[in-house]
Scaffold this active site. Sequence first.
Site, PDB file in Angstrom:
ATOM      1  N   GLN A 102       0.850  -1.196   0.000  1.00 42.36           N
ATOM      2  CA  GLN A 102       0.000   0.000   0.000  1.00 42.36           C
ATOM      3  C   GLN A 102       0.881   1.239   0.000  1.00 42.36           C
ATOM      4  OE1 GLN A 102      -3.390  -0.579   3.025  1.00 42.36           O
ATOM      5  NE2 GLN A 102      -1.900  -2.127   3.556  1.00 42.36           N
ATOM      6  N   ASN A 103       2.178   1.023   0.180  1.00 41.76           N
ATOM      7  CA  ASN A 103       3.083   2.163   0.277  1.00 41.76           C
ATOM      8  C   ASN A 103       3.409   2.730  -1.098  1.00 41.76           C
ATOM      9  OD1 ASN A 103       3.033   1.610   2.948  1.00 41.76           O
ATOM     10  ND2 ASN A 103       5.035   0.612   3.003  1.00 41.76           N
ATOM     11  N   HIS A 120      -1.493   1.403  -4.293  1.00 43.76           N
ATOM     12  CA  HIS A 120      -1.906   2.811  -4.246  1.00 43.76           C
ATOM     13  C   HIS A 120      -1.038   3.706  -5.120  1.00 43.76           C
ATOM     14  CE1 HIS A 120      -3.995   1.930  -0.152  1.00 43.76           C
ATOM     15  NE2 HIS A 120      -4.812   1.755  -1.151  1.00 43.76           N
ATOM     16  N   CYS A 128       1.250  15.066 -14.899  1.00 39.65           N
ATOM     17  CA  CYS A 128       0.578  16.324 -15.198  1.00 39.65           C
ATOM     18  C   CYS A 128      -0.933  16.123 -15.153  1.00 39.65           C
ATOM     19  CB  CYS A 128       1.009  16.816 -16.579  1.00 39.65           C
ATOM     20  SG  CYS A 128       0.071  18.259 -17.114  1.00 39.65           S
ATOM     21  N   CYS A 131      -1.978  16.842 -19.148  1.00 45.55           N
ATOM     22  CA  CYS A 131      -1.588  16.003 -20.300  1.00 45.55           C
ATOM     23  C   CYS A 131      -1.057  14.637 -19.881  1.00 45.55           C
ATOM     24  CB  CYS A 131      -0.565  16.734 -21.167  1.00 45.55           C
ATOM     25  SG  CYS A 131       1.096  16.780 -20.439  1.00 45.55           S
ATOM     26  N   CYS A 149       4.102  21.211 -15.286  1.00 42.27           N
ATOM     27  CA  CYS A 149       4.549  20.484 -16.479  1.00 42.27           C
ATOM     28  C   CYS A 149       5.006  21.498 -17.523  1.00 42.27           C
ATOM     29  CB  CYS A 149       3.347  19.691 -16.979  1.00 42.27           C
ATOM     30  SG  CYS A 149       3.540  18.864 -18.540  1.00 42.27           S
ATOM     31  N   SER A 190      -2.542  -1.259   9.204  1.00 36.04           N
ATOM     32  CA  SER A 190      -3.630  -1.204  10.179  1.00 36.04           C
ATOM     33  C   SER A 190      -4.867  -1.920   9.643  1.00 36.04           C
ATOM     34  CB  SER A 190      -3.967   0.249  10.520  1.00 36.04           C
ATOM     35  OG  SER A 190      -4.341   0.931   9.344  1.00 36.04           O
ATOM     36  N   GLU A 216       0.999  -3.760  16.989  1.00 34.41           N
ATOM     37  CA  GLU A 216      -0.359  -3.619  17.539  1.00 34.41           C
ATOM     38  C   GLU A 216      -1.293  -4.646  16.902  1.00 34.41           C
ATOM     39  OE1 GLU A 216      -1.435  -0.437  19.117  1.00 34.41           O
ATOM     40  OE2 GLU A 216       0.488   0.611  18.932  1.00 34.41           O
ATOM     41  N   ALA A 233       8.683  -4.316  12.286  1.00 31.91           N
ATOM     42  CA  ALA A 233       8.938  -5.129  11.084  1.00 31.91           C
ATOM     43  C   ALA A 233      10.421  -5.479  10.930  1.00 31.91           C
ATOM     44  CB  ALA A 233       8.450  -4.379   9.845  1.00 31.91           C
TER      45      ALA A 233
END
Length: 247
Positions: A102-103, A120, A128, A131, A149, A190, A216, A233
């Site tokens: 997701q990063n 994502h 731009c 364009c 641009c 999360s 968590e 991590a």
Amino acid sequence: MDDLIRRAVEDLAAAKNVAALTGAGISIESGIPPFRGKGGIWERFDPMEFAHIDALMRDPAKVWRILVKEMKEIVDSAKPNDGHKGLAKLEARDKIKTIITQNIDGLHQAAGNTDVIEYHGTFAWQRCMDCNQKYETRKVDISEIPPRCECGGILRPDAVFFGEVIPAEAMWRSRQAAAGCDLMLVVGTSAVVQPAAMIPVIAKDNGARIVEINPERTPLTDEISDYLIMGGAGEVINQIVTALEKM
Ligand code: NAD
Ligand code: ZN
């Protein structure tokens, strides 16, 4: 925790097709703040005000000033940490095939993983708004905000804002990877941002074991995960990879 590390090492050794789903948590040790939780960006401002497509369309200069400029400064200089490096080692040992992230920081590719689905989009490129021409973020001159641009259009991150749809190919490929894996590592997310949070559910429905790594608990912990290894991590993945290398 040691027992769970051992269990994860055994599960990884036995697995034939491992996928990973990662979130902002894996990049915290690289100095990139997450959205939620301690030190999260949301403690300082409302993401809906700045990370929503309506905000970008309404006032791109404001979104650049408050959110994008700071992210550019952080992401331009961020380096992969032990979490990213460990996942790259797992690919080098033919353990992990695909990372769904997701990063938008590009750190999995920087660490050496070659099959990374950027669910994502990416912050490594700007595009731009008129364009669609793309520019490498590192090379974009931000002495004037918002940067523009050659055609005069305003540049925006090539990432998915709230209120925008997931790129079709990323959506489709993630489903394939989730449905096809027999073990999914869910690291530093999360698991509340949809539809990304459905990815481990798809994996579980197709028979995969789900191993969460997060300091968590999350909404997945009781319902979907086989077990949660509570911790950062970098340290957890490091311990798993070191133990696996000794086998
Ligand atoms: P999130 O910000 O909602 O949650 C972060 C998660 O990381 C939490 O569950 C937290 O407990 C966990 N965490 C904290 N420290 C950790 C550590 N050391 N190791 C492992 N986990 C740790 O993140 P999200 O679920 O990815 O959702 C936020 C959305 O914001 C994402 O979809 C992403 O697109 C975007 N985002 C990306 C970045 C980035 O590219 N690095 C940074 C911020 C936000
Ligand atoms: Zn243009």
